[in-house]
Design an enzyme around this catalytic site. Structure first.
Site, PDB file in Angstrom:
ATOM      1  N   GLU A 148     130.220 103.225  52.516  1.00  0.00           N
ATOM      2  CA  GLU A 148     128.941 102.508  52.958  1.00  0.00           C
ATOM      3  C   GLU A 148     128.640 101.075  52.976  1.00  0.00           C
ATOM      4  O   GLU A 148     127.961 100.542  52.621  1.00  0.00           O
ATOM      5  CB  GLU A 148     127.541 103.253  52.711  1.00  0.00           C
ATOM      6  CG  GLU A 148     127.496 104.761  52.723  1.00  0.00           C
ATOM      7  CD  GLU A 148     126.061 105.305  52.811  1.00  0.00           C
ATOM      8  OE1 GLU A 148     125.397 104.857  51.909  1.00  0.00           O
ATOM      9  OE2 GLU A 148     125.798 106.362  53.127  1.00  0.00           O
ATOM     10  N   GLU A 316     128.623 112.615  55.199  1.00  0.00           N
ATOM     11  CA  GLU A 316     127.637 113.026  54.403  1.00  0.00           C
ATOM     12  C   GLU A 316     126.351 113.608  55.155  1.00  0.00           C
ATOM     13  O   GLU A 316     125.716 113.030  55.951  1.00  0.00           O
ATOM     14  CB  GLU A 316     127.312 111.933  53.602  1.00  0.00           C
ATOM     15  CG  GLU A 316     128.106 111.243  52.442  1.00  0.00           C
ATOM     16  CD  GLU A 316     127.660 110.150  51.814  1.00  0.00           C
ATOM     17  OE1 GLU A 316     126.469 110.237  51.479  1.00  0.00           O
ATOM     18  OE2 GLU A 316     128.333 109.355  51.098  1.00  0.00           O
TER      19      GLU A 316
HETATM   20  C1  GAL Z   1     124.715 107.954  50.762  1.00  0.00           C
HETATM   21  C2  GAL Z   1     125.645 107.522  49.663  1.00  0.00           C
HETATM   22  C3  GAL Z   1     126.033 108.515  48.728  1.00  0.00           C
HETATM   23  C4  GAL Z   1     124.556 109.141  48.006  1.00  0.00           C
HETATM   24  C5  GAL Z   1     123.736 109.449  49.151  1.00  0.00           C
HETATM   25  C6  GAL Z   1     122.230 109.946  48.585  1.00  0.00           C
HETATM   26  O1  GAL Z   1     124.138 106.923  51.368  1.00  0.00           O
HETATM   27  O2  GAL Z   1     127.016 107.326  50.326  1.00  0.00           O
HETATM   28  O3  GAL Z   1     126.703 107.962  47.723  1.00  0.00           O
HETATM   29  O4  GAL Z   1     123.982 107.980  47.596  1.00  0.00           O
HETATM   30  O5  GAL Z   1     123.489 108.426  50.141  1.00  0.00           O
HETATM   31  O6  GAL Z   1     121.502 110.224  49.933  1.00  0.00           O
END
Ligand code: GAL
Length: 670
Positions: A148, A316
């Site tokens: 990110e 994710e």
């Molecule tokens: C994302 C990040 C992850 C984790 C997740 C939690 O933005 O890439 O590492 O922090 O959020 O929601």
């Protein structure tokens, strides 16, 4: 990702947080849930390189071998989003500095400045060590660079790099002074060394400087990504490379410009809403990701820059709770599957999650996981297993998403509308984009997201949602589309400024007055709880305008107040096309009805005309087949007229699909 068409299923796997005794159970559970891809090592830098140049790869060797033996592929991450404490201690000058000049300390993640040479060198060194060791590991399916990209810095390294970037962009100081209108408030620069990043200042900052800083920072982060990508690519050109996009209006990254640099656009999505808004956001984000991906990812087998097909992946998402409005909200049963398949319907090559196993400590100890604290004997793990099975049934689905409406988005317009000194602090290109998308989504119309300048063949309607910065070239792109017979709907504040955020003279909406056949004389920004009434019965919020017709006709007018009887929504027939202008933000119902009417008058038909309210329909069309995804977002059973074979249940559907409350069907259509 997988050459046999299998969809990806899995998520972030952090074996470094667990004793080796847990790894075998992890692989067994992954197999049980049909997990086939895991992202490994995202935040494992201190475990991989415990001291500068000293590597400990034994544990990762073992993990990758275990995964490989279990038939699970790996998206191997470079851990550069979280430098170890030894790095920060050795290079305090590489710690990030805020706009207020405060240097941040180690203790979380992302504590680096992406413009600091020491950081860039250390990041390349660990990426190189990983490439040397694992570029030919049989489990490796994808490189996942960093995590990110999005944090900002205002240190001296950044300021120096900013000056170099500005010199490249503007050529000389005269051009920069002109673009930034530095004649205002005595800001004329006579030496490059006088220019800094837009640090905290006394009063309103210069909009040209703010805008260029965002553009510069997006390019700086991209350069940091590219360095790693090129090194990984050289180690084994057969392995695709990506980085996961973080979404949000604070993100200083122009994702569209990055798309040509990744083999696969990867997005992380955590809806901020817990009601139907989560489904609306899911649809929008997936359409955005597909739109970015069309911008030329390098992935083999995809159509490329201008063709419609494109590769992207939901990298994710949250299996369960999402953190919003000060608390964690538990996802209702079935919702994880529905969200995941909604992404797949819109072209995601699978559904990935943060994270595989919930940790015992660390800042995100209560973040949800496919294996929660409760363990595998849990609702979430059972649903994950169901999802794994469902994804396997969808291997044959391909082709592009049916859409004849295009919404134009433009990251710099979003950034510029967040500047201070605008007529209202409630202006928001992203929110306007979301409002238009939501209206079309509720009306059942498929949308693509496009960028200014994209080919518009095949689109019957183009929407410009507060597209504030419009260059002459963009104005020409819109003009040619409408004159050639296209239908356009532009909302307030579109085309008001040029690409440097300088206001266009002669009346708003600047560059598009001729196309829209209106001339806006004055703005009437509304207070937070204010609204204006419309003759047609709806209301408008946020904004209103006094506009004169210069060729357009009135479709709806303001009702009451100082604007009583003045045009609010107009239509202009010009060339072979039609251009609508909306000078306020209609309430959701009014906007849905309006966009439905505009779309239908442009010849757009809903994806599934018989679908009841609350049922979302998305169609994918391949060369010789089509698939209809149906999502029941209501609490009651629903029936949808359709024919085909439901791939999830392997049953034929003759006339009507029966959807359970919250249920999903995926039909191969006859
Ligand atoms: C994302 C990040 C992850 C984790 C997740 C939690 O933005 O890439 O590492 O922090 O959020 O929601």
């Amino acid at each position: 990702m997988f050459s046999d068409g299998r969809l990806c299923f899995g998520g972030d796997y952090n074996p470094e947080q667990w004793p080796a005794s847990v790894w075998a159970e992890d692989v067994a559970l992954m197999r049980q849930a049909r997990v086939n891809l895991v992202t490994v090592g995202v935040f494992a830098w201190s475990r991989l390189e415990p001291a500068p140049g000293r590597y400990t790869f034994d544990w990762l060797d073992e993990v990758l071998d275990l995964l490989h033996a279990g038939g699970i592929r790996v998206a191997l991450a470079t851990p550069t989003a979280s430098p170890p404490p030894w790095f920060s201690a050795a290079h305090p000058g590489a710690l990030p500095v805020t706009a207020d000049g405060v240097r941040l300390h180690h203790g979380s993640r992302d504590t680096y400045c992406a413009a600091a040479p020491a950081y860039r060198t250390a990041a390349l060194r660990i990426a190189g060590a990983l490439a040397d060791r694992y570029a030919h590991h049989p489990a490796l399916a994808l490189w996942h660079v960093h995590n990110e990209y999005g944090t900002i810095c205002h240190c001296e390294h950044t300021a120096r790099a900013f000056r170099r970037w500005l010199a490249d962009r503007h050529g000389d100081l005269a051009a920069l002074n002109d673009a930034w209108v530095t004649s205002f408030w005595s800001q004329h620069y006579s030496d490059w060394a006088q220019i800094s990043t837009p640090r905290a200042t006394q009063y309103l900052a210069n909009p040209g400087q703010l805008l260029d800083f965002r553009r510069f920072w997006s390019d700086t982060l991209l350069a940091a990504y590219r360095e790693q990508r090129d090194l990984l690519h050289a180690a084994n050109p057969a392995i695709p490379i990506t980085t996961n996009y973080v979404l949000g209006d604070w993100v200083p990254v122009d994702h569209a410009r990055w798309a040509a640099e990744v083999d696969l656009v990867a997005v992380d999505h955590y809806p901020s809403a817990v009601d139907i808004g989560a489904e609306e956001q899911t649809a929008l984000v997936a359409d955005l990701a597909r739109g970015w991906a069309r911008h030329g990812n390098r992935h083999r087998g995809t159509t490329g820059p201008t063709g419609r097909a494109s590769a992207w992946l939901l990298m994710e998402s949250a299996p369960n709770q999402i953190h919003t409005a000060g608390r964690m909200h538990t996802k209702e049963p079935g919702r994880m599957i529905r969200h995941s398949l909604a992404h797949v319907a819109r072209g995601s090559h699978g559904a990935m999650f943060f994270q595989w196993r919930a940790p015992t400590g660390g800042a995100e100890r209560f973040h949800s996981a496919l294996v929660p604290h409760a363990g595998p004997d849990s609702r979430v793990f059972r649903e994950a297993t169901e999802l794994g099975a469902a994804l396997q049934q969808l291997t044959e689905v391909g082709g592009d998403v049916e859409a004849t409406v295009a919404i134009a988005v433009h990251a710099p317009s979003g950034w510029a509308l967040r500047h201070p000194g605008l007529p209202s602090q409630r202006l928001d290109h992203q929110q306007e984009t979301a409002a238009a998308h939501r209206a079309l989504w509720h009306a059942g119309h498929g949308c693509d997201i496009v960028l200014p300048g994209d080919p518009l063949d095949g689109y019957r309607l183009l929407v410009l949602p507060a597209l504030y910065l419009v260059s002459d070239a963009t104005a020409q792109w819109v003009r040619e589309y409408v004159e050639g017979g296209g239908h356009l709907l532009a909302t307030y504040l579109s085309a008001v400024a040029d690409e440097h955020a300088r206001v266009r003279l002669g009346g708003y909406p600047g560059a598009l007055r001729d196309v829209l056949g209106v001339w806006v004389e004055e703005f009437h920004p509304l207070a937070e709880h204010d609204h204006v009434r419309l003759h047609g019965g709806g209301t408008g919020r946020i904004w209103a305008e006094s506009l004169r017709l210069t060729g357009a006709q009135v479709i709806d007018a303001y009702d009451g107040g100082v604007l009583d009887g003045r045009p609010a929504i107009t239509r202009h027939r010009t060339g072979a096309g039609t251009a609508w202008y909306v000078s306020t933000r209609p309430d959701d119902d009014t906007y849905r009805r309006l966009l439905d009417e505009v779309a239908r008058s442009a010849g757009v038909t809903p994806v599934c005309p018989g679908a009841p309210a609350g049922v979302e329909a998305v169609r994918r069309r391949g060369d010789d087949a089509s698939w209809l995804f149906l999502f029941n977002h209501t609490d009651s059973p629903q029936q949808v007229p359709a024919r085909g074979t439901d791939l999830l249940t392997a049953t034929p559907v003759d006339q009507v699909v029966q959807l359970t409350p919250g249920g999903v069907a995926v039909l191969r259509e006859h």
